[in-house]
Design an enzyme around this catalytic site. Sequence first.
Site, short mmCIF file in Angstrom:
data_model
loop_
_atom_site.label_atom_id
_atom_site.label_comp_id
_atom_site.label_asym_id
_atom_site.label_seq_id
_atom_site.Cartn_x
_atom_site.Cartn_y
_atom_site.Cartn_z
CE LYS A 198 -4.12 1.92 0.25
NZ LYS A 198 -5.07 1.91 -0.89
CG ASP A 231 -6.70 -0.54 -2.92
OD1 ASP A 231 -5.57 -0.83 -3.39
OD2 ASP A 231 -7.13 0.61 -2.91
CG ASP A 255 -4.82 -12.68 8.34
OD1 ASP A 255 -4.97 -13.92 8.37
OD2 ASP A 255 -5.58 -11.89 8.95
C1 IPM Z 1 -3.95 -17.16 9.84
C2 IPM Z 1 -4.82 -16.85 11.01
C3 IPM Z 1 -3.97 -16.28 12.13
C4 IPM Z 1 -3.38 -14.99 11.65
C5 IPM Z 1 -4.71 -16.09 13.47
C6 IPM Z 1 -5.28 -17.38 13.97
C7 IPM Z 1 -3.81 -15.47 14.51
O1 IPM Z 1 -5.87 -16.00 10.64
O2 IPM Z 1 -2.98 -17.92 10.01
O3 IPM Z 1 -4.25 -16.67 8.76
O4 IPM Z 1 -4.01 -13.93 11.72
O5 IPM Z 1 -2.24 -15.02 11.17
MG MG Z 2 -5.96 -15.65 8.56
#
Ligand code: IPM
Ligand code: MG
Length: 373
Positions: A198, A231, A255
């Site tokens: 970003k 995005d 994530d």
């Molecule tokens: C992932 C999960 C984890 C993260 C959580 C469970 C802490 O969502 O591995 O994608 O946010 O990394």
């Molecule tokens: Mg995750």
Amino acid sequence: MSTTSSNMLKVAVVGGEGIGPEVTAEAHRVLRWFVDKRAVPVVLREAQYGIVPYLATGHVMPPDTVEAIEDADAILFGATGGPETKEVPPEVRKAASLLKLRQKYDLYANLRPVVAAPALSEAAPLKASVLEGVNFIILRELTGGIYFGEPRGIETLPDGRRRGFNTEVYTTDKIQRVARTAFELARERRGKVCSVDKANVLEASVLWREEVIALHKAEFSDVELSHMYVDNAAMQIVRAPAQFDVMVTGNIFGDILSDCAAMCSGSLGMLPSASLGPVDRFGKRKALFEPVHGSAPDIAGKGIANPLGSILSVAMMLRLSLDRAQDAALLENAVGTALARGARTADIAEKGARTLNTSGMGDAVIDALNALV
Ligand code: IPM
Ligand code: MG
């Protein structure tokens, strides 16, 4: 007996919480199949993690589990989280969390492959035409960014308002090593890296982009490099996902984008992952393999979760920790065969289709393995 142990990969099997133990049990069976039928050199050690050992012993991660993980070359992890985990005081939980494990072992390179299984094109939420040829990897940086940045916290201001804050931070070394992994991965694939950031808003992203460009120029100019704002990347993943080969990005973007990308594979239950640490002086690297889905509290304990994310994580273990590319391909084929034969858990079932429970899907994969060898 112990003379053989140096050649054996030590694997800690940690089911954890929610649907983790259910899906991991199937992945564990599959891994044992490879030990029995293909002489894959693995020593397995099961260990408990989470709310169950906490209620029994007061430890989220009992000493035996700490030792099993410390001793292991590879960890097969299930899931963590869920409403009942609220019984654990936050600091106890935090100290033994998955995030702490990632940090402790410096598991910075999180590989999340996204492959559209042809057999699932009916069940997938995206159109079959969009899913054609989709096969890419999200490489998520896993030990930096806003997940670990300081300062962080919640404080009360003099006027009584509360303020919550976190810090998105990346240093050159952390950007460079994950970018290097991305370029190396791309060389073994279709030779394309898309770096997601970003940089139009965040300084941490400006640095990210500069470092990726500099490394590319210095060492990887044979690889095709592009850049995308996060995005736009989210939109492109559902609009035209076949354009991607290796997508490299920071912790929080990875994530979010990996859950989004799960829709290309039909269900979040399908996605495996590997988290790799640095290579040590013996050429080994600690690795944690886990499905991308979480603890799924709404279906935990019902035995209906899709174990394929966990089973495909075993394929990644075969390839990345055991150097058994043929066995990894065999397992991926077996999953494809099981799906082509109509094996479906509820999350990937076409309307009106008969569904299997978790162990039924494990059986279907093992049947397919037996038929393929
Ligand atoms: C992932 C999960 C984890 C993260 C959580 C469970 C802490 O969502 O591995 O994608 O946010 O990394
Ligand atoms: Mg995750």
